[in-house]
Design an enzyme around this catalytic site. Structure first.
Site, mmCIF file in Angstrom:
data_model
loop_
_atom_site.group_PDB
_atom_site.id
_atom_site.type_symbol
_atom_site.label_atom_id
_atom_site.label_comp_id
_atom_site.label_asym_id
_atom_site.label_seq_id
_atom_site.Cartn_x
_atom_site.Cartn_y
_atom_site.Cartn_z
ATOM 1 N N ASP B 8 -4.151 -10.507 8.224
ATOM 2 C CA ASP B 8 -4.665 -9.175 8.511
ATOM 3 C C ASP B 8 -5.868 -9.303 9.428
ATOM 4 O O ASP B 8 -6.810 -10.045 9.129
ATOM 5 C CB ASP B 8 -5.071 -8.470 7.209
ATOM 6 N N ASP B 130 4.659 2.306 2.558
ATOM 7 C CA ASP B 130 3.669 2.073 1.514
ATOM 8 C C ASP B 130 3.869 3.177 0.487
ATOM 9 O O ASP B 130 3.933 4.356 0.850
ATOM 10 C CB ASP B 130 2.254 2.157 2.084
#
Lengths: 213, 245
Positions: B8, B130
């Site tokens: 990330d 998500d």
């Protein structure tokens, strides 16, 4: 109501296959079963499979299903998927060598650790993901599916049948391997139609309507 | 099953966020290319790169680092998410050697975008959903929508996406274990593979996912666990390999 039996011999959860069949096989009953008489009485048989060849063969023998499966493969529309295709051959080199059902002569080989593509890049094993399936014949189960359509694969071994005339499709992964075979009432694929989106469902739908000729 | 380490990216660094909050970050490396190299070296077969700044800005903000990783490891397929909301961005990433782009928010807010890009870039589109309690979250998890995650995934399947990355956001970065039930439920409802993300803590989670692989679980993305050391990725990769051949 016509019935499709999905052979359950303890090699993997078969709900994905069964659910996909239920979705496309209108007016037919889909049963996941390890009962010999249910398989014998079914109109169509789907023979899936995951895992190692030795375990698959052991489970088939322990559950007294090897002969039942072979008999079905000689009598009615029969679809082998993944390991369910590989164990139709006579022998696999997996687990230091395993004798299989022997419906077709030929061996099942490991892809090898040094597989490379045309650019010389190393290819990963297992072969996992989407890849093109190139038809070798105009089989009725390819109805509505374009030549070269992509299907979803997960496998480390590939089949090498002695009789080239049974090859229905091939796929490129380091080399051209056999990704579908068929003869008479049997059709078998290395990929997972139940995880191959619309083309996979189309194949299952075609199978659900197939009379085996 | 693919084990996919996540890198990330925030301000050019390799970080992890807790519960998707930008201000709650931990920096694990100032050199993401070297970090990628570490995962490639232990045999990972895919990398998951996330442009966190990009996700919040709605456009690429760490593209230089992503291009550098793609250039350094051309043999390893790379999937990139975060801030991909235009065809130009997709073209740029694919030209740089990225294999798959992951579309998140834009897939939910503009569903026609997915059918368009699946036609334009076949074989390269993954949708990232998500979810919390079965509903899709958007905009870096700040909003939970009314959309049912299974309904949306089925729609994207018809559009022709490669796979769905499913992140259970009540679990991600919290290392509370994977929500196996929700992941399997999604996999069973669609006919394309699912990549599980969020909540992986240790080898037991990998084993639990591997056990349901044939439901259509193609891989597992892991982040915080491999950076904090609760999951030894080399050991996990060796275990997965031992199961597969």
């Amino acid at each position: 109501m016509p019935e499709i039996a999905v052979v359950d011999y303890g090699m993997g959860n078969l709900r994905s296959v069964a659910k996909a069949l239920e979705y496309v096989a209108e007016g037919q009953n889909v049963v996941v079963t390890s009962e010999a008489d249910v398989i014998e009485n079914a109109d169509r048989v789907v023979f899936p499979g995951q895992g190692a060849a030795r375990d698959c063969m052991q489970e088939l023998v322990d559950r007294k299903l090897a002969d039942v499966v072979l008999k079905a493969a000689q009598e009615k529309p029969f679809l082998g998927i993944c390991m369910g295709m590989q164990v139709l051959l006579s022998h696999s080199e997996e687990n230091n060598g395993v004798d299989c059902l022997g419906l077709y002569g030929g061996d099942v080989h490991f892809f090898g650790k040094e597989l490379k593509n045309e650019q010389g890049e190393k290819l990963k094993i297992p072969h996992m993901g989407w890849n093109g399936v190139h038809h070798k014949k105009n089989h009725i189960l390819w109805h509505g599916i374009d030549d070269g359509s992509r299907f979803y694969f997960v496998h480390s071994y590939y089949i090498d049948p002695e009789d080239a005339s049974i090859v229905e499709a091939t796929t490129q992964y380091g080399f051209e391997f056999v990704s579908a075979i068929g003869r008479d009432n049997v059709f078998a694929v290395q990929f997972h139609p139940e995880k191959s989106a619309q083309d996979g469902l189309q194949l299952l739908k075609n199978f659900s309507k197939w009379n085996g000729q | 099953m693919l084990l996919i380490p996540a890198i990330d990216l925030k301000d050019g660094k390799c970080v992890r966020l807790r519960q998707g909050k930008m201000e709650d970050d931990t920096v694990f490396s100032d050199d993401p290319v070297a970090m990628a190299g570490r995962w490639v070296e232990i045999g990972c077969q895919r990398l998951h790169l996330v442009d966190l700044n990009g996700a919040f800005e709605g456009k690429p903000m760490n593209a230089d680092v992503i291009h550098a990783i793609a250039e350094a490891y051309p043999d390893v397929p790379i999937q990139v998410g975060g801030g991909i909301r235009s065809e130009d961005t997709i073209t740029t990433y694919l030209d740089a050697g990225v294999s798959y782009v992951i579309i998140g928010t834009k897939a939910v807010t503009d569903p026609h975008f997915i059918s368009d890009i699946c036609a334009g870039f076949p074989g390269h589109i993954i949708v990232g959903l998500d979810a919390k309690d079965g509903k899709v979250a958007v905009d870096g998890w700040s909003k939970v929508s009314k959309h049912d995650v299974i309904d949306m995934a089925q729609r994207f399947e018809e559009d022709g996406v490669e796979a769905i990355v499913y992140t259970d956001i009540s679990r991600d970065g919290m290392m509370q274990g994977v929500n196996i039930d929700a992941t399997v439920k999604l996999a069973q409802a669609i006919h394309i593979p699912v990549i599980a993300s969020g909540g992986i803590t240790n080898l037991d989670d990998i084993k639990a996912l591997k056990a349901v692989e044939d439901e259509g679980i193609m891989g597992a993305i892991t982040g915080r666990a491999i950076y904090e050391g609760t999951l030894d990725l080399a050991e996990a990769q060796a275990w997965v390999n031992s199961q597969e051949s």
